[in-house]
Motif scaffolding. Structure first.
Motif, PDB file in Angstrom:
ATOM      1  N   LYS A 160       0.831  -1.208   0.000  1.00 54.27           N
ATOM      2  CA  LYS A 160       0.000   0.000   0.000  1.00 54.27           C
ATOM      3  C   LYS A 160       0.866   1.259   0.000  1.00 54.27           C
ATOM      4  CE  LYS A 160      -4.623  -0.418   1.804  1.00 54.27           C
ATOM      5  NZ  LYS A 160      -5.478  -0.445   2.976  1.00 54.27           N
ATOM      6  N   GLU A 161       1.925   1.174   0.794  1.00 56.58           N
ATOM      7  CA  GLU A 161       2.822   2.335   0.895  1.00 56.58           C
ATOM      8  C   GLU A 161       3.455   2.629  -0.474  1.00 56.58           C
ATOM      9  OE1 GLU A 161       5.466   2.134   4.284  1.00 56.58           O
ATOM     10  OE2 GLU A 161       7.056   2.953   3.046  1.00 56.58           O
TER      11      GLU A 161
ATOM     12  N   ALA B 174       0.875   4.135  -2.667  1.00 55.33           N
ATOM     13  CA  ALA B 174       0.644   5.549  -2.352  1.00 55.33           C
ATOM     14  C   ALA B 174       1.754   6.408  -2.955  1.00 55.33           C
ATOM     15  CB  ALA B 174       0.595   5.736  -0.838  1.00 55.33           C
ATOM     16  N   LEU B 175       2.993   5.903  -2.891  1.00 49.32           N
ATOM     17  CA  LEU B 175       4.111   6.655  -3.470  1.00 49.32           C
ATOM     18  C   LEU B 175       3.960   6.769  -4.984  1.00 49.32           C
ATOM     19  CD1 LEU B 175       7.032   5.230  -1.293  1.00 49.32           C
ATOM     20  CD2 LEU B 175       6.231   7.596  -1.328  1.00 49.32           C
ATOM     21  N   GLN B 176       3.415   5.701  -5.597  1.00 56.32           N
ATOM     22  CA  GLN B 176       3.157   5.775  -7.047  1.00 56.32           C
ATOM     23  C   GLN B 176       2.065   6.797  -7.334  1.00 56.32           C
ATOM     24  OE1 GLN B 176       3.131   2.057  -9.501  1.00 56.32           O
ATOM     25  NE2 GLN B 176       3.337   1.058  -7.522  1.00 56.32           N
ATOM     26  N   ALA B 177       1.050   6.832  -6.455  1.00 60.11           N
ATOM     27  CA  ALA B 177      -0.041   7.785  -6.649  1.00 60.11           C
ATOM     28  C   ALA B 177       0.487   9.216  -6.542  1.00 60.11           C
ATOM     29  CB  ALA B 177      -1.139   7.540  -5.612  1.00 60.11           C
TER      30      ALA B 177
ATOM     31  N   LEU C 229      -2.284  -0.202  -9.758  1.00 61.22           N
ATOM     32  CA  LEU C 229      -2.313   0.758  -8.652  1.00 61.22           C
ATOM     33  C   LEU C 229      -3.623   0.722  -7.869  1.00 61.22           C
ATOM     34  CD1 LEU C 229      -0.254   2.605  -7.614  1.00 61.22           C
ATOM     35  CD2 LEU C 229      -0.985   4.351  -9.233  1.00 61.22           C
ATOM     36  N   THR C 230      -4.718   0.569  -8.609  1.00 67.18           N
ATOM     37  CA  THR C 230      -6.031   0.576  -7.944  1.00 67.18           C
ATOM     38  C   THR C 230      -6.167  -0.628  -7.015  1.00 67.18           C
ATOM     39  OG1 THR C 230      -6.881  -0.529  -9.907  1.00 67.18           O
ATOM     40  CG2 THR C 230      -7.256   1.833  -9.754  1.00 67.18           C
TER      41      THR C 230
ATOM     42  N   LEU D 102      -3.689  -0.166  -3.937  1.00 68.65           N
ATOM     43  CA  LEU D 102      -4.166   0.800  -2.940  1.00 68.65           C
ATOM     44  C   LEU D 102      -5.225   0.199  -2.024  1.00 68.65           C
ATOM     45  CD1 LEU D 102      -4.396   4.097  -5.025  1.00 68.65           C
ATOM     46  CD2 LEU D 102      -2.984   3.726  -3.011  1.00 68.65           C
ATOM     47  N   ARG D 103      -5.912  -0.827  -2.537  1.00 61.74           N
ATOM     48  CA  ARG D 103      -6.963  -1.454  -1.724  1.00 61.74           C
ATOM     49  C   ARG D 103      -6.478  -2.695  -1.003  1.00 61.74           C
ATOM     50  NH1 ARG D 103     -12.490  -0.971  -3.305  1.00 61.74           N
ATOM     51  NH2 ARG D 103     -12.834   0.954  -4.462  1.00 61.74           N
TER      52      ARG D 103
END
Lengths: 383, 227
Positions: free
Chosen positions: A286-287, A290-293, A376-377, A380-381
């Motif tokens: 997840k981390e 988030a960094l990719q986001a 990514l989606t 993230l979940r």
């Protein structure tokens, strides 16, 4: 790029995992360093043992074993008179008649060990100019001189072969009259006696070989021609360097086994290391997402994960290098025909560091793939 | 110049789940003005987060046109989209997603490390944004040393620091107590009104939606204006 401090601090998220990674890497690197040191040590001692100047006349058909070889006693004199270019000093020509004899030696405390004995004349010192008597004297009848590493090869305390000590060979008592050095060669593990004594003890009428030292290695064809012309002597000619090269080939399977053993243990440690890195990286899916986001590319994240594990593995490699210097460097390892000294030199150190680097890279890829490959989606979940 | 920050036209999103095809968004049209604060509400599974992911360039539509800040996102490669995202979108997550080993300052600094900026300028920017969210005195604290509300403020600061024109927030108050939630919503409203940020916020909480200029309900892949 993510800051380097991110990679460094991530290492300390779990001290137990960090210890496992560093320890596992240190173990693998130490094994690889030991394997390289053993292989280079053995090859070095065997290749240094044979001089291209020296020619061995051995019984035809016994090229694989000097001990089984039978060479007429008169061969040395005939060779001396027939072969041009033999090294000569103060009127003494470098020709050595030798008996190579393997038998059990009995020590003062009653223990026994199999030793390689060489019966020689003082002319042997002309043939092996790098061999020096460092303590005591060259042996006379009823005496032997021992190589400075012979005790290690025989697995006895150094005191069991010190000057003045008596040892028994086939019930015959022999006194240690001298200790010799022949740096970097297997000769240092041998025990040398007088040719006459060895002839009696081995119940032979012939010698095992005649070794001739030539001024110029290019004179070898003359020596070869001599053997071919004197068919009555039934001699085969070998460069001493070729003889030891053959021994190097003979020990090849042993060296391969060293690598296989190290490889198998290393493979286990690598799998364990990957598992540890999985445990360290997988919870950060997840981390990473988030960094990719935020805008970090997968390449930047992979580079950071690489930094992290390479840092841990190189720390292990450094630890292994220290252990190798403390525990391996200078250790004498016995093998069937002698002993060699392990050296933790630049070659071993560079191999160790390279192994650590490789471990860091290989160990990162599977967990990094698992961490960075989901869309990514989904990442993230993730739980 | 087009006054819309977001222009979705006929946007659909479908994906495979086992043997069936799920379509959370179907032929959706949406316009959001620059500086507008939009709340998206709807039951679970209605496609709110899917829409947010499309708007932020994290995901791409199966069909339709999506123009954000004048850029047609379908034209971007994956690498270009990542770069575009770092310059145009600030993402605020429900669970903050701060990096636990970094301090509040370092977390907020992360997006700026992607742009060519001097260290001095970067540090000034980070400090001013942390001051803006009311955490100027907590810059050296790590996430574990902050409350949930403070963590979310750090996350908002991180989303703001690269000065993106669009902020997307996925249930930013969903994990906070009422007082902390109110402060976060006040901050978002301030960012919209005083700093001209366009904000799209997904929420389940009608009180949170009241902070927005407009609320839309997403049901069965379609948007409905709130009554």
């Amino acid at each position: 790029m993510l800051p380097f401090s991110y990679a460094v601090r991530n290492l300390f998220r779990s001290r137990s995992r960090l210890l496992q990674t560093v320890g596992g890497s240190a173990l693998v690197v130490l094994l690889v360093m030991a394997s390289v040191a053993i292989n280079t040590g053995m090859t070095r001692v065997l290749s240094a043992s044979g001089s291209p100047h020296n020619v061995i006349f051995i019984g035809a058909g016994s090229e694989e074993s000097v001990q089984r070889s039978e060479v007429p006693d008169s061969s040395a004199e005939i060779a001396q008179a027939s072969i041009p270019g033999i090294s000569e000093k103060l009127g003494v020509r470098a020709v050595s008649s030798e008996i190579h004899y393997m038998n059990h030696l009995e020590f003062a405390d009653g223990s026994r060990a199999q030793a390689l004995l060489r019966g020689v004349t003082p002319q042997a010192l002309r043939v092996y100019p790098d061999l020096h008597v460092i303590e005591g004297t060259f042996p006379k009848a009823g005496e032997v001189m021992v190589g400075r590493l012979a005790w290690r090869k025989l697995g006895v305390p150094a005191e069991a072969l010190k000057l003045g000590v008596r040892v028994k060979l086939d019930g015959q008592s022999l006194t240690v009259s001298g200790i010799f050095a022949a740096p970097g060669t297997v000769l240092e593990s041998e025990i040398w006696g007088v040719l006459g004594d060895l002839r009696v003890l081995s119940k032979r009428e012939t010698v095992s070989c005649v070794v001739v030292r030539l001024d110029d290695p290019a004179g070898f064809p003359d020596a070869e021609l001599f053997a071919k012309q004197r068919l009555d002597l039934e001699l085969s000619t070998l460069r001493e360097s070729d003889y030891y090269f053959r021994l190097t080939q003979f020990f090849q399977p042993l060296r391969v086994m060293t690598w296989i053993t190290a490889g198998l243990i290393a493979a286990g440690a690598v799998l364990g290391g990957i598992n540890t890195l999985y445990a360290a990286i997988a919870p950060r899916v997840k981390e990473m997402a988030a960094l990719q986001a935020i805008g970090y590319g997968r390449g930047a994240l992979l580079a950071s994960l690489m930094q992290e594990s390479i840092l841990a593995c190189l720390t292990g490699a450094l630890l292994a290098s220290v252990v190798a210097v403390l525990l391996l460097d200078g250790v004498t390892v016995p093998f069937s025909i002698g002993a060699f000294t392990l050296e933790v030199g630049p070659e071993v150190a560079i191999t160790g560091i390279f192994t650590g680097l490789l471990l860091g890279v290989i160990g990162t890829l599977p967990p990094a793939y698992r961490c960075l490959s989901p869309p990514l989606t989904v990442a993230l979940r993730s739980a | 110049m087009n006054d819309n920050m977001i222009q979705c036209t006929g946007v659909s999103k479908s994906y495979r789940r086992g043997s069936t095809t799920v379509t959370p968004l179907e032929k959706l049209d949406l316009s959001v003005r620059r500086g507008e604060f939009l709340a998206l509400m709807g039951p679970s599974g209605s496609g709110k987060t899917t829409l947010l992911n499309l708007l932020s360039g994290i995901d791409s539509p199966t069909e339709g046109s999506l123009v954000i800040a004048g850029n047609e996102l379908a034209r971007f490669s994956r690498r270009e989209l990542t770069k575009w995202r770092s310059q145009h979108v600030g993402y605020i997550f429900q669970l903050y997603h701060l990096v636990p080993v970094l301090s509040a300052f370092e977390n907020v600094e992360l997006p700026l490390l992607l742009s060519p900026m001097s260290k001095k300028e970067r540090h000034e920017r980070v400090k001013s944004v942390l001051d803006l969210v009311g955490l100027g005195d907590r810059i050296h604290h790590t996430p574990s040393e902050l409350s949930g509300g403070q963590e979310q403020r750090v996350a908002i600061a991180r989303a703001l620091v690269a000065a993106p024109p669009l902020l997307v927030a996925d249930e930013p108050t969903g994990d906070l107590d009422r007082e902390s939630a109110r402060k976060i919503l006040d901050l978002l409203r301030q960012l919209s009104r005083e700093h001209g940020k366009t904000i799209v916020m997904v929420t389940h909480d009608p009180r949170a939606a009241e902070a927005a200029d407009r609320t839309l309900h997403l049901e069965k892949g379609q948007l409905l204006e709130a009554a």
